[in-house]
Design an enzyme around this catalytic site. Structure first.
Site, PDB file in Angstrom:
ATOM      1  NE  ARG A 168      -0.398   8.476   5.212  1.00  0.00           N
ATOM      2  CZ  ARG A 168      -0.129   7.795   6.306  1.00  0.00           C
ATOM      3  NH1 ARG A 168       0.944   8.105   7.022  1.00  0.00           N
ATOM      4  NH2 ARG A 168      -0.912   6.801   6.699  1.00  0.00           N
ATOM      5  CD  GLU A 183      -2.510   1.333   2.676  1.00  0.00           C
ATOM      6  OE1 GLU A 183      -2.791   2.458   3.134  1.00  0.00           O
ATOM      7  OE2 GLU A 183      -2.816   0.262   3.251  1.00  0.00           O
ATOM      8  CE  LYS A 204      -6.200   2.225   7.211  1.00  0.00           C
ATOM      9  NZ  LYS A 204      -5.437   3.169   6.359  1.00  0.00           N
TER      10      LYS A 204
END
Length: 214
Positions: free
Chosen positions: A49, A45, A133
């Site tokens: 950001r 993943e 998640k």
């Protein structure tokens, strides 16, 4: 009309441990991905950001076919489009809204919307989403919280992320409603700064081996 089934039938089954990667330099993406795959962690993943994230996802998708690269910190329809265009094969969000859920569903790739409360889990189940998640895992109640959800909400399955470490990952993976965990412990900052890919691969192998032995 019943809710549509979740568009994420397989994210939770990619690997028991999903490394959560933050890359400032896209040139690190390929050697890092090869180290993680070499250590037995093929699902990666890359969080959105940093400005380098889309290029990093594209590089891994192009050069490391044995990796399954996804995008994390997906927050809106634009980031969904950016991630998929770069080659992301799954999407992960820290939370969700109906607008974001619709965009992730429409993307055509598997996704994990983030939850941290029982009400959020129930709302997703109403919408046909069963794979989620759990974030931020430790701050939101950790293994005790997830264990308490297993009986009343047996259809919900989780990937806890946030505060998951080498020391507590096994406790999460032992839960019946946890299929995998996400974390950064195999990606220490000093190893990344030194581009010590051998160390990353060794830590990835430890994480993979520990998960397989649970």
């Amino acid at each position: 009309m019943p809710p549509a089934p979740s568009a994420s039938p397989s994210v939770l089954d990619l690997a028991p441990v999903i490394p959560v990667v933050v890359l400032e330099d896209a040139t690190d993406a390929v050697p890092l991905a090869r180290a993680l795959v070499g250590g037995g962690l093929p699902a990666i993943e890359v969080t959105l950001r940093t400005e380098a994230a889309p290029e990093a996802i594209r590089a891994i998708a192009d050069a490391v076919p044995e990796a399954v690269v996804g995008a994390g910190t997906v927050l809106d329809a634009e980031s969904v489009r950016t991630a998929v265009a770069a080659g992301a094969r799954f999407l992960v969000s820290p939370g969700w809204t109906d607008t974001l859920l619709e965009a992730m569903r429409a993307s055509g790739v598997p996704f994990l919307p983030g939850v941290s409360t029982t009400s959020e889990v129930v709302a997703l189940l109403e919408r046909g989403v069963t794979q989620m998640k759990f974030f931020p895992a430790e701050a939101a109640g950790g293994t005790a919280y997830l264990k308490s959800l297993a009986s009343p909400l047996p259809r919900a399955r989780f990937c806890p992320t946030g505060g998951v470490t080498a020391a507590n990952a096994a406790g999460y993976l032992e839960l019946p409603n946890v299929a995998c965990v996400g974390g950064t412990w195999m990606l220490p900052q000093d190893a990344l700064a030194a581009k010590d890919w051998d160390r990353v691969q060794a830590l990835a192998a430890e994480a993979s081996g520990a998960a397989a032995a649970r």
